[in-house]
Scaffold this motif. Structure first.
Motif, PDB file in Angstrom:
ATOM      1  N   ASN A 306     -12.799  19.058  -5.238  1.00 55.76           N
ATOM      2  CA  ASN A 306     -11.437  19.081  -5.762  1.00 55.76           C
ATOM      3  C   ASN A 306     -10.810  20.472  -5.592  1.00 55.76           C
ATOM      4  O   ASN A 306     -10.336  21.083  -6.540  1.00 55.76           O
ATOM      5  N   PHE A 307     -10.811  20.962  -4.363  1.00 58.18           N
ATOM      6  CA  PHE A 307     -10.236  22.269  -4.043  1.00 58.18           C
ATOM      7  C   PHE A 307      -8.840  22.102  -3.454  1.00 58.18           C
ATOM      8  O   PHE A 307      -8.447  21.006  -3.047  1.00 58.18           O
ATOM      9  N   TYR A 308      -8.109  23.212  -3.357  1.00 53.74           N
ATOM     10  CA  TYR A 308      -6.781  23.215  -2.733  1.00 53.74           C
ATOM     11  C   TYR A 308      -6.802  24.149  -1.533  1.00 53.74           C
ATOM     12  O   TYR A 308      -7.284  25.283  -1.625  1.00 53.74           O
ATOM     13  N   ILE A 309      -6.289  23.656  -0.408  1.00 54.46           N
ATOM     14  CA  ILE A 309      -6.199  24.463   0.806  1.00 54.46           C
ATOM     15  C   ILE A 309      -4.798  25.067   0.875  1.00 54.46           C
ATOM     16  O   ILE A 309      -3.810  24.342   1.046  1.00 54.46           O
ATOM     17  N   VAL A 314      -8.668  28.955   0.251  1.00 56.97           N
ATOM     18  CA  VAL A 314      -9.160  27.718  -0.350  1.00 56.97           C
ATOM     19  C   VAL A 314      -9.501  28.057  -1.790  1.00 56.97           C
ATOM     20  O   VAL A 314     -10.343  28.930  -2.049  1.00 56.97           O
ATOM     21  N   ILE A 315      -8.831  27.400  -2.739  1.00 56.77           N
ATOM     22  CA  ILE A 315      -9.036  27.682  -4.150  1.00 56.77           C
ATOM     23  C   ILE A 315     -10.045  26.667  -4.670  1.00 56.77           C
ATOM     24  O   ILE A 315      -9.787  25.460  -4.696  1.00 56.77           O
ATOM     25  N   VAL A 316     -11.219  27.167  -5.057  1.00 58.23           N
ATOM     26  CA  VAL A 316     -12.401  26.334  -5.306  1.00 58.23           C
ATOM     27  C   VAL A 316     -12.786  26.366  -6.784  1.00 58.23           C
ATOM     28  O   VAL A 316     -12.951  27.449  -7.359  1.00 58.23           O
ATOM     29  N   PRO A 336     -13.578  29.293   8.026  1.00 55.07           N
ATOM     30  CA  PRO A 336     -13.871  30.699   8.336  1.00 55.07           C
ATOM     31  C   PRO A 336     -12.637  31.591   8.424  1.00 55.07           C
ATOM     32  O   PRO A 336     -12.746  32.812   8.279  1.00 55.07           O
ATOM     33  N   ASP A 337     -11.463  31.001   8.630  1.00 52.60           N
ATOM     34  CA  ASP A 337     -10.244  31.800   8.772  1.00 52.60           C
ATOM     35  C   ASP A 337      -9.442  31.886   7.480  1.00 52.60           C
ATOM     36  O   ASP A 337      -8.328  32.426   7.477  1.00 52.60           O
ATOM     37  N   ARG A 338      -9.991  31.368   6.403  1.00 55.01           N
ATOM     38  CA  ARG A 338      -9.293  31.417   5.123  1.00 55.01           C
ATOM     39  C   ARG A 338     -10.137  32.145   4.082  1.00 55.01           C
ATOM     40  O   ARG A 338     -11.360  32.078   4.098  1.00 55.01           O
ATOM     41  N   ARG A 339      -9.472  32.794   3.169  1.00 47.59           N
ATOM     42  CA  ARG A 339     -10.146  33.459   2.044  1.00 47.59           C
ATOM     43  C   ARG A 339     -10.543  32.411   1.006  1.00 47.59           C
ATOM     44  O   ARG A 339      -9.767  31.498   0.702  1.00 47.59           O
TER      45      ARG A 339
END
Length: 385
Positions: A306-309, A314-316, A336-339
């Motif tokens: 249930n994360f948000y991209i 990516v908010i985990v 790999p290209d996102r924090r």
């Protein structure tokens, strides 16, 4: 607002993947005492952290009822646009519009019917009138043409798109008695294809154990890119989730997407220790008549899926569990290209959902019209830049 009675698919519109570029994100400031204990004190801190994490790379529009506008403004930075709008609760994914685009990246919204996850059959609260109006009100306020799909009950958390014609859903949710009981499975598929531009529907048998939404797909399986998904998983065969996830895995291994690709499947562990409501948390709820009530020791549907991209991250969700870091590592490898932004989310899951449930992405693209009031989406974007 231009209200459209045509079908998105016939107009050349489809639901893009969440991993595609966003114009922004919709959230709703929490206040409902039956969802957020102790006056939503801890929940608001979590919502603020999530909003600020998203705002690092895209605009965030926080909807708030009049009596909590000041609270939102005080706890959020100037990067967040706070907009007054009525709602019954804070589940933006489910009550907000679903956005669709065409090949020219024109953006329109879909206004589904919302009935509190099951209406009078097994819905979670008795009065959902304000929530049912959120999608239309948002589209009007921000000038998006709106497809009228109010004949069909659907929540944003019950669908996941790869942006290339494939849609993930669960049987448990979309075939539940409280949503569209007069429609057959094939008729439901037809609605999804007509409104979301889907070419193939993947029907997973199950979601997450004890998910009170009748097992939304966004809690169990999500696209990280076309042809590649994460699936909630446990190796504990004594956990009820084991057989559920195993059934989902077997189906995914046998299926192909709309382009004929076999799925790459990443197993994302659920928390090792089940997340349950504590007695001290329970004492902070105030339930309304007809509202689903929690009980001490009740297992919650905690899942790292249930994360948000966001555009840049990516908010985990994190639960103070030994699997927290493993989930962060797996998702870091998938994106790999996102924090990766780990956010302690227990204070959201006590409300019944998580990070993906309280967010709704607005895809990047052009809008045909401006609204009659408030900021048009192009003006919002310019301010953010």
């Amino acid at each position: 607002m231009k209200r459209l009675t045509s079908l998105p698919a016939l107009d050349g519109f489809y639901m893009p993947g969440e991993f595609e570029p966003h114009r922004g994100c919709i959230m709703i400031w929490p206040k409902r005492p039956g969802s957020w204990p102790f006056g939503a004190r801890e929940a608001r801190k979590a919502f603020a952290e999530i909003a600020e994490s998203i705002a690092d790379s895209e605009h965030v529009i926080m909807l708030a009822e009049k009596d909590v506008m000041e609270s939102a403004r005080q706890m959020l930075s100037d990067r967040i646009e706070v907009v007054e709008m009525a709602s019954d609760d804070a589940w933006a994914r489910d009550v907000g519009p679903t956005f669709v685009v065409n090949k020219d990246r024109h953006v329109r919204g879909i206004d589904w019917q919302f009935n509190a996850w099951g209406g009078h059959t097994d819905g979670l609260y008795a009065d959902w009138e304000k929530d049912d109006l959120v999608a239309g009100a948002f589209l009007e306020r921000f000038g998006y043409p709106a497809y009228d799909a109010r004949h069909f009950v659907l929540e944003g958390g019950s669908i996941h798109s790869d942006g290339e014609g494939t849609l993930l859903v669960t049987e448990r949710c979309l075939l539940s008695d409280g949503r569209n009981p007069s429609l057959t499975r094939l008729e439901i598929e037809e609605q999804l294809k007509n409104y979301l531009g889907a070419e193939k529907i993947i029907w997973l048998p199950y979601g997450i154990y004890q998910d009170e939404t009748n097992e939304h797909v966004d809690n169990v399986c999500a696209f990280v890119r076309p042809g590649e998904v994460v699936l909630a998983w446990t190796d504990d065969n004594n956990d009820p989730q084991y057989e559920m996830s195993l059934a989902d895995l077997k189906l995914l291994e046998q299926e192909t997407d709309a382009k004929g690709r076999h799925f790459i499947i990443h197993k994302l562990p659920i928390p090792k220790v089940p997340v349950c409501i504590k007695e001290e948390e329970l004492s902070g709820f105030v339930f309304e008549p007809g509202e689903d009530q929690r009980e001490a020791g009740e297992r919650l549907a905690a899942s790292y899926v249930n994360f948000y991209i966001s555009n840049g991250g990516v908010i985990v969700p994190q639960f103070g569990d030994e699997h927290d870091q493993k989930a962060v590592k797996i998702l870091g490898e998938c994106f790999p290209d996102r924090r990766i932004y780990p956010v302690y989310a227990r204070d959201i899951i006590v409300g019944g959902g998580n990070i993906h449930c309280i967010t709704q992405q607005i895809p990047e693209g052009e809008v045909h019209e401006k609204g009659n009031s408030g900021s048009g989406p192009d003006e919002v974007l310019r301010r953010h830049q």
